[in-house]
Design a protein around this motif. Structure first.
Motif, PDB file in Angstrom:
ATOM      1  N   ALA A 139      20.322  20.004  31.797  1.00 14.13           N
ATOM      2  CA  ALA A 139      20.135  20.419  33.185  1.00 14.13           C
ATOM      3  C   ALA A 139      19.655  19.264  34.058  1.00 14.13           C
ATOM      4  O   ALA A 139      20.121  19.068  35.185  1.00 14.13           O
ATOM      5  N   ALA A 140      18.710  18.461  33.528  1.00  9.78           N
ATOM      6  CA  ALA A 140      18.193  17.332  34.296  1.00  9.78           C
ATOM      7  C   ALA A 140      19.302  16.305  34.571  1.00  9.78           C
ATOM      8  O   ALA A 140      19.425  15.780  35.684  1.00  9.78           O
ATOM      9  N   ILE A 141      20.116  16.041  33.558  1.00  2.27           N
ATOM     10  CA  ILE A 141      21.211  15.079  33.755  1.00  2.27           C
ATOM     11  C   ILE A 141      22.230  15.603  34.759  1.00  2.27           C
ATOM     12  O   ILE A 141      22.716  14.874  35.624  1.00  2.27           O
ATOM     13  N   GLY A 142      22.551  16.910  34.683  1.00  2.00           N
ATOM     14  CA  GLY A 142      23.500  17.486  35.634  1.00  2.00           C
ATOM     15  C   GLY A 142      23.008  17.436  37.061  1.00  2.00           C
ATOM     16  O   GLY A 142      23.754  17.096  37.986  1.00  2.00           O
ATOM     17  N   ILE A 143      21.723  17.762  37.254  1.00  2.00           N
ATOM     18  CA  ILE A 143      21.148  17.709  38.610  1.00  2.00           C
ATOM     19  C   ILE A 143      21.167  16.283  39.140  1.00  2.00           C
ATOM     20  O   ILE A 143      21.459  16.034  40.315  1.00  2.00           O
ATOM     21  N   SER A 144      20.852  15.314  38.289  1.00  2.00           N
ATOM     22  CA  SER A 144      20.869  13.916  38.730  1.00  2.00           C
ATOM     23  C   SER A 144      22.276  13.490  39.156  1.00  2.00           C
ATOM     24  O   SER A 144      22.454  12.803  40.167  1.00  2.00           O
ATOM     25  N   ILE A 145      23.296  13.931  38.415  1.00  2.00           N
ATOM     26  CA  ILE A 145      24.670  13.578  38.787  1.00  2.00           C
ATOM     27  C   ILE A 145      25.056  14.204  40.117  1.00  2.00           C
ATOM     28  O   ILE A 145      25.682  13.561  40.980  1.00  2.00           O
ATOM     29  N   LEU A 146      24.671  15.482  40.344  1.00  2.00           N
ATOM     30  CA  LEU A 146      24.987  16.150  41.616  1.00  2.00           C
ATOM     31  C   LEU A 146      24.306  15.459  42.786  1.00  2.00           C
ATOM     32  O   LEU A 146      24.891  15.286  43.857  1.00  2.00           O
ATOM     33  N   ILE A 147      23.043  15.060  42.581  1.00  2.06           N
ATOM     34  CA  ILE A 147      22.328  14.368  43.663  1.00  2.06           C
ATOM     35  C   ILE A 147      23.018  13.043  43.977  1.00  2.06           C
ATOM     36  O   ILE A 147      23.192  12.665  45.141  1.00  2.06           O
ATOM     37  N   ALA A 148      23.434  12.314  42.950  1.00  2.53           N
ATOM     38  CA  ALA A 148      24.113  11.036  43.178  1.00  2.53           C
ATOM     39  C   ALA A 148      25.444  11.235  43.908  1.00  2.53           C
ATOM     40  O   ALA A 148      25.778  10.486  44.834  1.00  2.53           O
ATOM     41  N   LEU A 149      26.199  12.266  43.530  1.00  5.83           N
ATOM     42  CA  LEU A 149      27.465  12.532  44.213  1.00  5.83           C
ATOM     43  C   LEU A 149      27.242  12.924  45.664  1.00  5.83           C
ATOM     44  O   LEU A 149      27.972  12.510  46.570  1.00  5.83           O
TER      45      LEU A 149
END
Length: 368
Positions: A269-279
């Motif tokens: 979940a943490a990795i997914g949220i970080s990717i969404l924020i970067a996008l």
């Protein structure tokens, strides 16, 4: 000829026993049987070349200093079982260097001195079952270089330290059944040692929740081990024991060790949220850069007298047409240029329709 020689040796030994008056019987193989003779000391009149000696079921007294028996250079088998020896003094067997089997079963032994088996470098089998040993002195294993079979069944052992277990790794056959093992975190080295040897029938005596269960079948959670404790650097590697602090309450069976799926889910979940924020950040930056290249062309103005053209369509933003233009006079061209001028001159920014009046004006000036 050979049977006659054996008969002669047997007769000689029997005659020796009668002459010397000791109560032991001797056979032709060099075995002296002194079983159940109520002896307080080993007979001093025994031949020195005997290979076996049975002194079981007597009342032998172990001397505080010196050896229990006289020097028997050929003695290989010694049975001292069922004597109330209680404790073994240092070096009590040091003159029996050829000994291969020593039976000390049922002797009520409560303590083993570290030098009790000094000099027994050739000992193959050591039987200590049915005694009252509560702990093992680690150094007592050190002189036993050739030990193959160690029997510690039915003593009072509740735990054994990791160093003793490490020394017992060199002994192929070790029997530990019948001891009242306490299965808490201190038994963790024993549990791992038994698992490596695939030993069975070594069961817990306490706590009540683990009574009767095999020690090798338990795990660290069953033993209540949670946190590792590190030893200081001064302690040798052989003495470093992985000891853990036990919790006062034992976790319910089947519920421990299941937290790793939650940890994996949290990391995903943490990795997914970080990717969404970067996008999201990259998309916002893209829209900002794209908007900076969208320019609006300047309104068409007449270069003659510097007055704006009469085309009010580009300035009329309401629905009132020319009326709105009359009620709100158009701003001066200089002011308009000041508002729209951003300090940059771009290519193709002046429309071709604006260049024609300028050419006409230049021709009129030339004609004048």
């Amino acid at each position: 000829m050979a049977p006659a020689c054996l008969l002669g040796i047997c007769s000689l030994l029997c005659t020796w026993s009668v002459v010397t008056g000791h109560p032991c019987s001797l056979d032709h193989q060099g075995w002296a049987d002194c079983n159940g003779k109520s002896l307080l000391h080993a007979p001093s009149s025994l031949p020195s070349n005997i290979t076996g000696l049975d002194l079981s079921f007597n009342s032998l007294v172990v001397p505080r200093h010196g050896t229990l028996l006289m020097h028997f250079p050929s003695l290989r088998f010694l049975n001292l079982s069922s004597n109330a020896l209680l404790a073994l003094s240092p070096g009590v067997f040091s003159n029996l260097g050829a000994l291969r089997l020593l039976d000390l079963s049922s002797c009520s032994i409560t303590y083993l001195h570290k030098d009790a088996f000094k000099g027994l470098g050739n000992l193959h089998t050591l039987l200590l079952r049915n005694n009252s040993l509560q702990q093992l002195e680690v150094p007592f294993f050190l002189p036993l270089k050739a030990l193959f079979h160690l029997d510690l069944q039915h003593n009072a052992l509740v735990s054994v330290d990791a160093w003793s277990l490490q020394l017992m790794e060199a002994v192929p056959l070790v029997r530990l059944e019948g001891n009242p093992w306490v299965c808490d975190c201190t038994a963790h080295p024993l549990q791992q040692w038994l698992q490596r040897r695939q030993a069975v029938q070594v069961t817990c005596a306490s706590p009540p929740g683990l009574r009767g269960r095999e020690v090798a079948a338990l795990d660290s959670q069953d033993l209540g081990c949670w946190m590792k404790q590190r030893f200081p650097r001064g302690v040798s590697t052989a003495q470093q024991i992985t000891v853990t602090h036990s919790n006062t309450t034992t976790p319910p069976p089947g519920k421990g060790g299941r937290s790793w799926p939650y940890l994996v889910g949290f990391l995903v979940a943490a990795i997914g949220i970080s990717i969404l924020i970067a996008l999201g950040a990259k998309c916002k930056l893209f829209h900002k850069n794209f908007a900076s290249y969208r320019h609006r062309p300047l309104p068409e103005t007449s270069s003659v007298r510097g007055s704006p053209m009469d085309d009010g369509s580009s300035w009329d933003r309401g629905s009132s047409g020319w009326a709105a233009s009359e009620s709100h006079p158009m701003p001066h061209a200089a002011n308009l240029q000041a508002e729209d001028d951003d300090g940059f001159i771009e290519d193709n920014y002046i429309q071709p329709s604006e260049q024609l009046p300028e050419e006409e004006e230049q021709e009129s000036h030339l004609s004048i």
